[in-house]
Enzyme design. Structure first.
Site, short mmCIF file in Angstrom:
data_model
loop_
_atom_site.label_atom_id
_atom_site.label_comp_id
_atom_site.label_asym_id
_atom_site.label_seq_id
_atom_site.Cartn_x
_atom_site.Cartn_y
_atom_site.Cartn_z
CG HIS A 192 -54.24 2.30 45.22
ND1 HIS A 192 -54.60 1.00 44.93
CD2 HIS A 192 -53.27 2.22 46.17
CE1 HIS A 192 -53.89 0.18 45.69
NE2 HIS A 192 -53.07 0.88 46.43
CG HIS A 193 -53.61 3.33 49.75
ND1 HIS A 193 -54.67 2.45 49.74
CD2 HIS A 193 -52.49 2.56 49.63
CE1 HIS A 193 -54.20 1.20 49.62
NE2 HIS A 193 -52.88 1.26 49.54
CB ALA A 194 -53.36 10.09 48.07
#
Ligand code: ZLV
Ligand code: CA
Ligand code: ZN
Length: 396
Positions: A148-150
């Site tokens: 979820h951070h990309a």
């Protein structure tokens, strides 16, 4: 095996399981907390329980460049596809690593087969989304996804390709509105940012929030999407900032209350649920006191909504507990959670690896002593009040 354990296909709906075993063979480096091998351990426990007989099992292909480019910039993809895991360039003056696209630092190292690893994770997530869109599956599971951070053109927090955004974009071809829910201990910043300017995706993340001491530092209660005048996405980001030591009871009551209100108001056609297992007690990076039961209760609550759903993996840095949670959550998806034995199957490979032979270790078994709970009843109520107020701005 399946018959002896009483596990049968769920009645009236279909569950699919999407994985690419090649993904599990990659290594971030000896000391890095992200261990793709946890996927092997999870799958082995799921199969040992006989659950594969109750699902459609797909060995997925890697996502293509074009599929990755539905979200990511081609500059970034080209670099990701060609950069070699050799010495990272250093700034000549201060000798700090001079990172392009945030690649090659200690959080997002360059390793052999990096591009393959990323495209396999996205391939599984996209396959899951397509089975939902074609209505062949009611619940599709992609434990290898959930990164979820990309960002569009940046790696961040162990994530290089945002498989969730790519899968949600696929869902949006068919469903007018998609709800993204994130129970990883970290803020789901990449997914939130990707959909900041649309009212077709509502994002809600539950996470530890301590802006100066806990990654990524975003996700305050009143960070709800850019409030510029003509932004349809304003108010469509919900953030639930939590403190160390939250318990199953507190988390589940907050989750049910908030997600219940959101579903009622937003009426999503599909749900994307990121099940990061670093919110469990005893996680190497996490700080909460959640047990497998409390983590799974979130999946159970969403399932009861009867809305097509993708289950993604995500964080999770104590592999034996990751495997327990994702096994229990797979059993919830196929509705056999009350049939499976709480004692791990006798024949499960790596059985000793789990330390205790139970699927549901107690906090005492995991930690010795529970982490102090810093979440007050008042804080919990403030959160519910804020979200209730926020939802008044969401068009139903
Ligand atoms: O679970 O990292 O705190 C989804 C997910 O949400 C940081 N990174 C960054 C910001 C400055 N730092 C420190 C750099 C640390 C580099 C190596 C570790 C190595 C050993 C043990 C722990 C860490 C670590 N890194 C702990 N927390 C971080 C975070 C990134 C967390 C990403 C969570 C990803 C898969
Ligand atoms: Ca989260
Ligand atoms: Zn995490």
């Amino acid at each position: 095996l399946a018959e002896s354990s009483g596990i049968t296909r769920p009645k009236g709906y279909n569950v699919s399981f999407h994985c690419n075993p090649e993904m599990e063979k990659h290594h971030f480096g000896m000391t890095h907390p992200m261990k793709p091998w946890r996927l092997t351990l999870s799958k082995s426990l799921i199969y040992s329980y006989g659950m594969s007989f109750a699902m459609d099992n797909y060995l997925t292909r890697a996502a293509t460049y074009e599929e990755l480019a539905s979200f990511h910039s081609t500059d970034y993809l080209d670099f990701l596809g060609t950069v070699l895991p050799e010495a990272v360039p250093r700034d000549l003056e201060n000798q700090n690593p001079d990172l392009k696209f945030n690649l090659g630092g200690s959080d997002c190292p360059l390793f052999d087969g990096l591009y393959d690893y990323c495209s396999m994770s996205a391939g599984s997530a996209l396959d899951a989304a397509r089975k939902i869109v074609s209505q062949q599956s009611d619940i599709a599971i992609a434990w290898g996804g959930g990164l979820h951070h990309a960002k569009k053109a940046e790696a961040s927090g162990f994530c290089y390709i945002n498989d969730i955004v790519i899968a949600i974009l696929e869902l949006l071809r068919f469903y007018p509105r998609v709800l993204y829910i994130d129970i990883d201990v970290h803020h789901g910043d990449g997914v939130e940012e990707a959909f900041f300017s649309t009212d077709r995706v509502m994002t809600v993340s539950f996470h530890k929030y301590d802006p100066n001491n806990f990654f990524p530092g975003t996700g305050a209660l009143d960070d709800n999407g850019p409030k510029s005048e003509h932004n349809p996405g304003a108010h469509h980001a919900v953030n639930v900032p939590l403190q160390d030591g939250i318990t199953d009871e507190q988390y589940d009551s907050l989750f049910n209350n908030i997600v219940g209100r959101i579903v009622e108001k937003f009426r999503p056609g599909a749900i994307a649920l990121q099940c990061g297992a670093d919110s469990l007690a005893g996680d190497r990076l996490g700080r909460f006191n959640l047990q497998v039961q409390g983590h799974g209760a979130c999946v159970e609550f969403c399932k009861r909504m009867n809305i097509p759903m993708i289950l993604f993996g995500g964080g999770g840095y104590t592999p034996r507990n990751v495997a327990r949670a994702w096994t229990y959550e797979t059993s919830i998806a196929i509705n056999c959670q009350d049939k499976i034995s709480p004692i791990l199957p006798e024949h499960a490979p790596w059985r000793e690896h789990f330390r205790q032979d139970t699927l549901f270790p107690t906090i005492e078994q995991i930690l010795g002593e529970a982490r102090a709970n810093k979440n007050t009843a008042k804080k919990m109520q403030d959160i519910v009040n804020h979200v209730t107020e926020q939802l008044r701005f969401v068009q139903s």
